[in-house]
Design a protein around this motif. Structure first.
Motif, PDB file in Angstrom:
ATOM      1  N   VAL A 179       0.829  -1.213   0.000  1.00 49.54           N
ATOM      2  CA  VAL A 179       0.000   0.000   0.000  1.00 49.54           C
ATOM      3  C   VAL A 179       0.860   1.259   0.000  1.00 49.54           C
ATOM      4  O   VAL A 179       0.447   2.307  -0.521  1.00 49.54           O
ATOM      5  N   VAL A 180       2.062   1.166   0.548  1.00 49.86           N
ATOM      6  CA  VAL A 180       2.978   2.306   0.548  1.00 49.86           C
ATOM      7  C   VAL A 180       3.484   2.561  -0.875  1.00 49.86           C
ATOM      8  O   VAL A 180       3.491   3.700  -1.361  1.00 49.86           O
ATOM      9  N   ARG A 181       3.882   1.489  -1.557  1.00 51.44           N
ATOM     10  CA  ARG A 181       4.356   1.640  -2.940  1.00 51.44           C
ATOM     11  C   ARG A 181       3.230   2.121  -3.844  1.00 51.44           C
ATOM     12  O   ARG A 181       3.456   2.905  -4.785  1.00 51.44           O
ATOM     13  N   GLU A 182       2.034   1.659  -3.562  1.00 52.95           N
ATOM     14  CA  GLU A 182       0.862   2.101  -4.318  1.00 52.95           C
ATOM     15  C   GLU A 182       0.667   3.613  -4.164  1.00 52.95           C
ATOM     16  O   GLU A 182       0.402   4.323  -5.146  1.00 52.95           O
ATOM     17  N   ALA A 183       0.813   4.108  -2.932  1.00 54.54           N
ATOM     18  CA  ALA A 183       0.643   5.543  -2.678  1.00 54.54           C
ATOM     19  C   ALA A 183       1.669   6.359  -3.451  1.00 54.54           C
ATOM     20  O   ALA A 183       1.348   7.401  -4.035  1.00 54.54           O
ATOM     21  N   VAL A 184       2.917   5.875  -3.492  1.00 50.09           N
ATOM     22  CA  VAL A 184       3.953   6.585  -4.246  1.00 50.09           C
ATOM     23  C   VAL A 184       3.609   6.580  -5.732  1.00 50.09           C
ATOM     24  O   VAL A 184       3.683   7.611  -6.411  1.00 50.09           O
ATOM     25  N   GLY A 185       3.213   5.426  -6.242  1.00 43.23           N
ATOM     26  CA  GLY A 185       2.904   5.317  -7.664  1.00 43.23           C
ATOM     27  C   GLY A 185       1.772   6.219  -8.094  1.00 43.23           C
ATOM     28  O   GLY A 185       1.862   6.911  -9.116  1.00 43.23           O
TER      29      GLY A 185
END
Length: 228
Positions: A74-80
């Motif tokens: 979910v963290v990588r998703e937020a960055v993307g």
């Protein structure tokens, strides 16, 4: 060390509360120590709340969260997603591809394809659309991927193919779905690009009728075309 890390963090808006984070996202953060999970979670909330009005600020919060918890999908998703909204196409692709590998889902396949298109690679966007089984996608993602594929066709000068790419059972003005306004608008826009002005006016009007939140300029586009 903790004090220094806090100083390096982007400033959180006063109304940010960890409890506002999506329950599924909170579950993903459970693998972290509690204090760290709450700190990362607050920055995720900030990223989500800022992404539309200030995507660069949202991206700063998401990047900070990634610096503390890069293995959490979910963290990588937020960055993307923040990078996509900020126009940082390469970073968006890198992060959302990582999410795709980590979760083995195609939830953001339309965004990935659109980022490829934004980088001047419409053929790659079309490849992604062809490689993806639409039956595995939520309906709204299916529609968004069709819109992106139509845009890629248009980028390649294939105007008639762009129009055809958006046709289907859900292209029905009698139906009112959450994605109807965007689909009707994209169809009208591609009709206009193909020189089919009368049809474009009609579909811009359908888009305006479906656009209950007034998120598009469909009515204005219809007026411009009809008056021109």
């Amino acid at each position: 060390m903790v004090a220094r890390e806090l100083l390096e963090a982007p400033e959180l808006p006063e109304d940010i509360d960890f409890a506002d984070l999506d329950p599924e996202a909170r579950r993903e953060l459970r693998s972290l120590p509690r204090d760290l999970a709450e700190r990362v979670g607050r920055h995720l909330v900030a990223a989500g709340s800022l992404v539309d009005e200030d995507p660069e600020a949202a991206l700063a919060h998401a990047r900070y969260a990634k610096a503390k918890a890069s293995r959490i999908p979910v963290v990588r998703e937020a960055v993307g997603l923040a990078a996509y909204h900020a126009g940082n196409w390469s970073e968006a692709l890198s992060e959302l591809r990582a999410v795709r590998r980590m979760t083995r889902t195609d939830a953001h396949v339309a965004v990935i394809a659109d980022a490829e298109r934004a980088l001047g690679r419409p053929e790659r966007a079309l490849d992604i659309a062809k490689e993806t089984d639409p039956k595995t996608l939520p309906k709204e993602v299916q529609v968004e991927l069709r819109i992106v594929a139509a845009g890629a066709r248009r980028d390649l000068g294939q105007l008639d193919a762009a129009v055809v790419a958006l046709q289907g059972d859900d292209l029905d003005p009698k139906r009112s779905e959450p994605w109807s306004a965007r689909l009707f608008y994209a169809y009208a826009d591609n009709l206009a690009a193909a020189g089919r002005t009368d049809e474009a006016v009609r579909w811009f009007l359908h888009a305006a009728d479906a656009d209950l939140e007034e998120e598009t300029d469909a009515a204005e586009r219809a007026g411009e075309l009809a008056g021109g």
